[in-house]
Design a protein around this motif. Structure first.
Motif, PDB file in Angstrom:
ATOM      1  N   ARG A 167      39.076  29.792  29.131  1.00  0.00           N
ATOM      2  CA  ARG A 167      40.308  30.196  28.455  1.00  0.00           C
ATOM      3  C   ARG A 167      40.396  29.473  27.115  1.00  0.00           C
ATOM      4  O   ARG A 167      39.825  28.397  26.941  1.00  0.00           O
ATOM      5  N   GLY A 228      40.853  34.511  38.786  1.00  0.00           N
ATOM      6  CA  GLY A 228      41.541  34.106  37.571  1.00  0.00           C
ATOM      7  C   GLY A 228      43.044  34.196  37.762  1.00  0.00           C
ATOM      8  O   GLY A 228      43.556  34.094  38.874  1.00  0.00           O
ATOM      9  N   PRO A 231      47.627  37.357  32.546  1.00  0.00           N
ATOM     10  CA  PRO A 231      47.305  38.693  32.028  1.00  0.00           C
ATOM     11  C   PRO A 231      45.822  39.038  32.130  1.00  0.00           C
ATOM     12  O   PRO A 231      45.455  40.201  32.118  1.00  0.00           O
ATOM     13  N   ARG A 232      44.960  38.006  32.232  1.00  0.00           N
ATOM     14  CA  ARG A 232      43.526  38.254  32.304  1.00  0.00           C
ATOM     15  C   ARG A 232      42.980  38.168  33.722  1.00  0.00           C
ATOM     16  O   ARG A 232      41.783  37.936  33.927  1.00  0.00           O
ATOM     17  N   THR A 233      43.823  38.369  34.714  1.00  0.00           N
ATOM     18  CA  THR A 233      43.331  38.446  36.088  1.00  0.00           C
ATOM     19  C   THR A 233      42.264  39.532  36.188  1.00  0.00           C
ATOM     20  O   THR A 233      42.376  40.586  35.554  1.00  0.00           O
ATOM     21  N   CYS A 234      41.242  39.293  36.972  1.00  0.00           N
ATOM     22  CA  CYS A 234      40.143  40.249  37.125  1.00  0.00           C
ATOM     23  C   CYS A 234      40.662  41.652  37.439  1.00  0.00           C
ATOM     24  O   CYS A 234      41.427  41.845  38.388  1.00  0.00           O
ATOM     25  N   ILE A 235      40.225  42.634  36.657  1.00  0.00           N
ATOM     26  CA  ILE A 235      40.694  44.005  36.833  1.00  0.00           C
ATOM     27  C   ILE A 235      40.191  44.608  38.153  1.00  0.00           C
ATOM     28  O   ILE A 235      40.748  45.570  38.676  1.00  0.00           O
TER      29      ILE A 235
END
Length: 287
Positions: A167, A228, A231-235
């Motif tokens: 990050r 993670g 907002p950047r949690t794994c899609i």
């Protein structure tokens, strides 16, 4: 039919990326070294497989409703243009590799831990018999395969496939007495946090009960972050859990996997957390 080629190529690519990240003075990738040559050849293998997938779908003209069709036939709402070949390649490569390699690692560590903990395996077997009774699991069974999910979550606690996450901080900060300048790259280690005694009792033990509702309610949110956070949690979070649960349930009904005696298993922290030298197991069919 190309699984072996893809697996070997991916291993080369991951090791190359890991070496470049950890090197103080990485050489340009077009510099004529043996490692760079192996990397370029591995990349050609992966590109060939991915471009073949794309071209076959485009030539068929068939929209099958899957993710590949969604990407191939997507059109910009304003211009009507489709993705370029490079865009398509990048999107498909990301899903193809990130979605296969991380989940495969999680499943590998799951079988390893189950073979070391027969009490957990027996309880898992009891749930599968009660819920499935020998039939193939489906999406609708997931809500009832609660202990199966707990086994998977506990595996990813001890051996998170993505063992560290990068990050960048927007502004200056201070943490534990250390100054962190703006726009610094910070590595957060799930492997370390998941084994921290401040958050986990008997942190080195394998206990899926940690993830039962009664035992996980008061745990800090980021004591556990295999995908993670923010907002950047794994899609692919939900897809990975669904896929792994179904695979565990299906295989565990049919086979008991036993670690080969004398085979040493240890983590290899590359881009992902792989078992060094693989995990050798014997499959015993269940009656």
């Amino acid at each position: 039919d190309e699984a072996s080629d893809v697996g070997q190529a991916l291993t080369v690519v991951l090791r190359h990326a890991n070496n470049r990240i950890s090197s103080l003075f990485p050489l340009p990738e077009n510099f004529p070294t043996e490692e760079n040559y192996r990397f370029q050849q591995a990349l050609k293998t992966l590109d060939r497989v991915v471009y073949n997938l794309i071209n076959e779908r485009r030539q068929s003209g068939e929209d099958t409703g899957d993710l590949l069709s969604m990407l191939v036939f997507a059109r910009d709402q304003e211009t009507g243009e489709s993705m370029s070949e490079k865009q398509l390649r990048d999107e498909v490569m990301t899903i193809f590799l990130a979605g296969h390699e991380t989940t495969a690692n999680a499943l590998s560590w799951t079988w390893y831990l189950l073979s070391k903990h027969p009490d957990v395996e027996r309880r898992l077997d009891a749930e599968l018999k009660e819920v499935l009774g020998g039939r193939v699991p489906t999406l609708f069974d997931l809500k009832n395969l609660k202990y199966t999910l707990q086994v998977l979550n506990e595996t990813m606690r001890l051996y998170p496939p993505v063992w560290e996450i990068g990050r960048e901080n927007i502004g200056y900060d201070q943490l534990g007495g250390y100054d962190i300048p703006s726009n610094s790259t910070i590595l957060l280690s799930a492997y370390v946090t998941h084994r921290h005694p401040d958050f986990w009792e008997n942190p080195e033990g394998f206990d899926p009960e940690r993830f039962s509702p009664e035992h996980s309610g008061n745990r800090p949110q980021y004591a556990y972050f295999p995908f993670g956070g923010g907002p950047r949690t794994c899609i692919g979070n939900n897809f990975a859990l669904m896929e792994a649960q179904l695979v565990i349930a299906d295989i565990a009904q049919k086979y008991r996997l036993e670690i080969v005696p004398g085979h040493v298993v240890e983590p290899e922290p590359m881009i992902t957390l792989r078992p060094r030298n693989g995990i050798l197991m014997t499959l015993h069919p269940k009656s």
